[in-house]
Design a protein around this motif. Structure first.
Motif, short mmCIF file in Angstrom:
data_model
loop_
_atom_site.label_atom_id
_atom_site.label_comp_id
_atom_site.label_asym_id
_atom_site.label_seq_id
_atom_site.Cartn_x
_atom_site.Cartn_y
_atom_site.Cartn_z
N ALA A 110 0.83 -1.20 0.00
CA ALA A 110 0.00 0.00 0.00
C ALA A 110 0.87 1.26 0.00
N ASP A 146 -1.60 4.68 -5.30
CA ASP A 146 -2.60 5.01 -6.31
C ASP A 146 -2.78 3.93 -7.37
N GLN A 160 -3.78 -0.29 -3.86
CA GLN A 160 -5.15 -0.05 -3.40
C GLN A 160 -5.81 -1.34 -2.94
N ARG A 204 -7.18 -2.06 0.90
CA ARG A 204 -8.52 -2.58 1.22
C ARG A 204 -8.43 -3.90 1.99
#
Length: 244
Positions: A197, A202, A207, A211
């Motif tokens: 991350a 981006d 990403q 999550r």
């Protein structure tokens, strides 16, 4: 072909005009690359196959490489069986360099995966490992496939090698976390996903890792004694496709 990189439509128009004046292999390659760069896989495949036909008729040594291009377009166009068969013909060429052979094996492994033949796909990837031992993407693909097949020990060995070659690649780090979750090694998964991350905030791998960290924290907060489901099985834990 140079124009196709920046203006695919212009390359297509030029290739079409050229083909009308018996442009042969070069005209079809111009068309194929133009269509490929514009995302028209079907038209690109047909152009490359016409170029391959010209090459075969003329005994042109470019025919093998052109057929590999046609195989890639078939794969993208949703025809993995044709892609697999074309890659097989390409691989029968004994003059291929190790680099080209290794990359075609990787591409054929994708066709095998699409045809739900994981064993054949892994066999191609293992063969590619021997030819491209310092290419981290080969080891990443092998790790991902082994995990999806439920062979976590082998997946761990493969991802370790990928990380030896590139410890900062967010895709490698994301997959390392996915494999760790399958082994219920939550701390290792958290570390790997945190690094992914941070490295790619981006991008798709970063990403997905972010999550996954959120989902893992929520699952552990709900009941830390319950094993977390594997990435493929849990709608909240994600992976990106290293082949795509």
């Amino acid at each position: 072909m140079r124009v196709a990189a920046s203006d695919p439509a212009a390359a297509i128009a030029e290739g079409a005009r050229w083909a009308l004046t018996d442009g042969g292999i070069e005209a079809e390659l111009c068309l194929g690359l133009g269509y490929e760069n514009s995302g028209d896989w079907d038209a690109a495949e047909r152009a490359y196959m016409r170029a391959h036909g010209f090459a075969e008729a003329a005994g042109d040594t470019r025919g093998t490489g052109i057929l590999a291009n046609a195989g890639r377009m078939a794969l993208r166009n949703g025809d993995p069986a044709s892609a697999r068969d074309r890659f097989g013909v390409v691989l029968a060429d004994s003059s291929l360099s190790d680099s080209v052979r290794g990359n075609v094996l990787i591409e054929r492994s994708q066709a095998h995966v699409a045809l739900e033949d994981g064993d054949a796909a892994q066999a191609d990837l293992v063969a590619a490992q021997a030819l491209l031992p310092n290419d981290s993407s080969v080891w990443l693909l092998s790790a991902t496939l082994a995990r999806r097949q439920g062979d976590f020990d082998t997946a761990g060995d493969f991802i370790d090698r990928a990380l030896e070659l590139d410890q900062t690649d967010p895709a490698n780090l994301l997959e390392a976390g996915n494999i760790a979750i399958g082994l219920n090694a939550y701390d290792i998964a958290q570390q790997a996903w945190s690094r992914a991350a941070a490295a790619d905030p981006d991008g798709p791998s970063g990403q997905a890792a972010a999550r996954n960290l959120e989902r893992l924290a929520a699952l552990l907060a709900e009941d830390p004694g319950v094993p977390v489901e594997l990435p493929d099985q849990s709608p909240g834990i994600e992976e990106t496709d290293p082949q795509g």
